[in-house]
Design an enzyme around this catalytic site. Structure first.
Site, PDB file in Angstrom:
ATOM      1  N   LYS A  62       0.810  -1.230   0.000  1.00 20.69           N
ATOM      2  CA  LYS A  62       0.000   0.000   0.000  1.00 20.69           C
ATOM      3  C   LYS A  62       0.836   1.269   0.000  1.00 20.69           C
ATOM      4  O   LYS A  62       0.365   2.338  -0.398  1.00 20.69           O
ATOM      5  CB  LYS A  62      -0.937   0.015   1.227  1.00 20.69           C
ATOM      6  CG  LYS A  62      -2.397   0.173   0.849  1.00 20.69           C
ATOM      7  CD  LYS A  62      -3.308   0.179   2.044  1.00 20.69           C
ATOM      8  CE  LYS A  62      -3.424   1.569   2.651  1.00 20.69           C
ATOM      9  NZ  LYS A  62      -4.416   1.586   3.739  1.00 20.69           N
ATOM     10  N   LEU A  64       3.205   1.776  -1.941  1.00 22.45           N
ATOM     11  CA  LEU A  64       3.708   1.999  -3.296  1.00 22.45           C
ATOM     12  C   LEU A  64       2.682   2.759  -4.138  1.00 22.45           C
ATOM     13  O   LEU A  64       1.479   2.713  -3.847  1.00 22.45           O
ATOM     14  CB  LEU A  64       3.997   0.644  -3.957  1.00 22.45           C
ATOM     15  CG  LEU A  64       5.002  -0.241  -3.215  1.00 22.45           C
ATOM     16  CD1 LEU A  64       4.955  -1.668  -3.735  1.00 22.45           C
ATOM     17  CD2 LEU A  64       6.401   0.338  -3.349  1.00 22.45           C
ATOM     18  N   LYS A  74      -6.685  -7.545  -1.670  1.00 18.52           N
ATOM     19  CA  LYS A  74      -6.607  -8.667  -2.619  1.00 18.52           C
ATOM     20  C   LYS A  74      -5.226  -9.307  -2.587  1.00 18.52           C
ATOM     21  O   LYS A  74      -5.090 -10.530  -2.673  1.00 18.52           O
ATOM     22  CB  LYS A  74      -6.946  -8.184  -4.030  1.00 18.52           C
ATOM     23  CG  LYS A  74      -8.422  -7.822  -4.193  1.00 18.52           C
ATOM     24  CD  LYS A  74      -8.766  -7.561  -5.634  1.00 18.52           C
ATOM     25  CE  LYS A  74     -10.264  -7.408  -5.826  1.00 18.52           C
ATOM     26  NZ  LYS A  74     -10.811  -6.226  -5.114  1.00 18.52           N
ATOM     27  N   ILE A 108     -11.822  -7.082 -32.480  1.00 18.63           N
ATOM     28  CA  ILE A 108     -13.021  -7.366 -31.686  1.00 18.63           C
ATOM     29  C   ILE A 108     -12.882  -6.724 -30.318  1.00 18.63           C
ATOM     30  O   ILE A 108     -11.970  -7.038 -29.562  1.00 18.63           O
ATOM     31  CB  ILE A 108     -13.258  -8.893 -31.568  1.00 18.63           C
ATOM     32  CG1 ILE A 108     -13.512  -9.482 -32.965  1.00 18.63           C
ATOM     33  CG2 ILE A 108     -14.437  -9.183 -30.625  1.00 18.63           C
ATOM     34  CD1 ILE A 108     -13.982 -10.926 -32.962  1.00 18.63           C
ATOM     35  N   ARG A 185      11.208   1.580 -26.305  1.00 17.89           N
ATOM     36  CA  ARG A 185      11.476   1.587 -24.857  1.00 17.89           C
ATOM     37  C   ARG A 185      12.451   0.485 -24.456  1.00 17.89           C
ATOM     38  O   ARG A 185      12.653   0.225 -23.281  1.00 17.89           O
ATOM     39  CB  ARG A 185      10.159   1.449 -24.067  1.00 17.89           C
ATOM     40  CG  ARG A 185       9.140   2.557 -24.354  1.00 17.89           C
ATOM     41  CD  ARG A 185       8.064   2.642 -23.278  1.00 17.89           C
ATOM     42  NE  ARG A 185       7.429   1.380 -22.985  1.00 17.89           N
ATOM     43  CZ  ARG A 185       6.394   0.868 -23.659  1.00 17.89           C
ATOM     44  NH1 ARG A 185       5.870   1.525 -24.680  1.00 17.89           N
ATOM     45  NH2 ARG A 185       5.884  -0.301 -23.313  1.00 17.89           N
ATOM     46  N   GLY A 191       4.439  -6.610 -28.565  1.00 19.31           N
ATOM     47  CA  GLY A 191       3.167  -7.172 -29.019  1.00 19.31           C
ATOM     48  C   GLY A 191       2.910  -6.899 -30.492  1.00 19.31           C
ATOM     49  O   GLY A 191       2.293  -7.701 -31.189  1.00 19.31           O
ATOM     50  N   ASP A 257       1.595  -1.333 -37.532  1.00 17.55           N
ATOM     51  CA  ASP A 257       0.916  -0.044 -37.684  1.00 17.55           C
ATOM     52  C   ASP A 257       1.916   0.961 -38.217  1.00 17.55           C
ATOM     53  O   ASP A 257       3.046   1.020 -37.738  1.00 17.55           O
ATOM     54  CB  ASP A 257       0.401   0.479 -36.329  1.00 17.55           C
ATOM     55  CG  ASP A 257      -0.804  -0.308 -35.824  1.00 17.55           C
ATOM     56  OD1 ASP A 257      -1.516  -0.903 -36.653  1.00 17.55           O
ATOM     57  OD2 ASP A 257      -1.035  -0.302 -34.603  1.00 17.55           O
TER      58      ASP A 257
END
Ligand code: 8DG
Ligand code: CA
Ligand code: CA
Length: 336
Positions: A62, A64, A74, A108, A185, A191, A257
């Site tokens: 917490k 951070l 969680k 999609i 980067r 991806g 792209d």
């Protein structure tokens, strides 16, 4: 946006925690359509993925950035029981599972995924039997689903970069070409491939109709070179498509792209498309604090009433950081 976000290097000591936060993020984006929660879980996962050591408790986490009370709880549950009840419940529901899977197909989104599920589609094979339900983009997304799920090694993007630069500069040596995104980067895998180009004769002042040839000739040239294999869409400033290394006829197909930016706005575009998108959000928020508005085109000063003025003259990325008094970060330091 490419669809799979990695927080899961095997050296990451919080790998499993990042994974469940990313699963929650995907659920919020694809099923609940709650982008606010999606961003909150992603930010938390990104924070944990950068820690050199394993988190011991929610209370510790917490402290951070990006981790609040609810996520801390969680983390405690997961650290104690090795799983998360909320996620177990989510996975019990067939609709959630199918919608999440369908939303991974390029083209999609969450709404289309739900519509398909409601019409009885449960698997990719079901979908292959109903191409009539799909747009051109979605058909290509389905056709190349397995390949698009694969990460692209840095070495391969380096080869693609060489071909891109050689062929485009053969067409016209004045083109400026930068591969942005996670590749810029410094990531070891990406991806997809985000290419940004400009040309000194392409500027924001001029008649844009006459200029729409720039991107079309670049795409044509790369098709001839057998690098581009499919077009998803092609406008005056944005190409979305598919490529493959011409030397590797058995290799995977990759999402490519290409964006055309005007010469005078190139550095704002480079900054934006280098990302990460979380870093961009932080930088834009900082700009606003300093009474500036920053987007992929320009940096403009805001009047006290909040009206943007003229675009600031920008000659490099550093200029943008300097003007808004944000400490300069190299692309490798923008993996927020
Ligand atoms: P990856 O492809 O390896 O998964 O990572 P990436 O290169 O960082 O992500 P990307 O989804 O390909 O987006 C490229 C850059 O575009 C990103 O780093 C920052 C910028 N960008 C935003 N917001 C958005 C957005 O909503 N959609 C897209 N397509 N790009 C965005 O800042
Ligand atoms: Ca992209
Ligand atoms: Ca990318």
């Amino acid at each position: 946006m490419s669809k799979r976000k990695g927080t899961g290097d095997s050296e990451n000591p919080n790998h499993d925690l990042c994974e469940f936060l990313t699963e929650l993020a995907d659920y919020e984006r694809n099923v609940s359509k709650n982008i606010y929660k999606y961003n909150a879980y992603r930010k938390a996962a990104s924070t944990l993925s950068k820690l050199p050591e394993r988190v011991k408790s929610g209370a510790e986490a917490k402290k951070l950035p990006g981790i609040g009370e609810k996520i801390a709880k969680k983390l405690d549950e997961f650290l104690k029981t090795g799983k998360l009840q909320k996620l177990e419940e989510i996975k019990k529901d067939e609709g959630n599972v199918v919608i999440s899977q369908l939303a991974r197909i390029s083209g999609i989104g969450p709404s289309k995924a739900k519509e398909l599920f409601d019409s009885g589609i449960k698997t990719l094979d079901d979908l292959r039997k109903h191409p009539d339900k799909l747009t051109h983009h979605q058909k290509l997304g389905l056709k190349y689903f397995e390949d698009f799920e694969k990460k692209i090694p840095r070495k391969e993007i380096e080869e693609i970069e060489k071909i891109l630069k050689e062929s485009i500069n053969e067409l016209d040596e004045k083109y400026v070409i930068t591969i942005c995104g996670s590749y810029r980067r410094g990531k070891e895998e990406s991806g997809d491939i985000d290419v940004l180009i400009t040309h000194p004769n392409y500027t924001s002042g001029k008649d844009s109709k006459k200029q729409s040839q720039f991107l079309k000739s670049v795409v044509q040239c790369l098709e001839k070179r057998k690098l581009i294999t499919d077009t998803i869409s092609l406008g005056g400033t944005k190409f979305m498509g598919v490529c493959r290394l011409p030397s590797d006829k058995k290799g995977p197909f990759r999402r490519l792209d290409i964006r055309l930016a005007t010469f005078d706005q190139y550095y704002c575009a480079v900054l934006y498309f280098t990302g990460s998108d979380i870093f961009n959000k932080e930088m834009r928020a900082h700009a606003l604090d300093k009474k500036y508005t920053l987007n992929e085109y320009t940096l403009k000063r805001l009047t006290p009433e909040g009206v943007p003025g003229d675009a600031e003259p920008i000659t490099c990325e550093e200029d943008i950081f300097k003007i808004i008094e944000f400490p300069y970060k190299t692309p490798e330091e923008r993996n927020e």
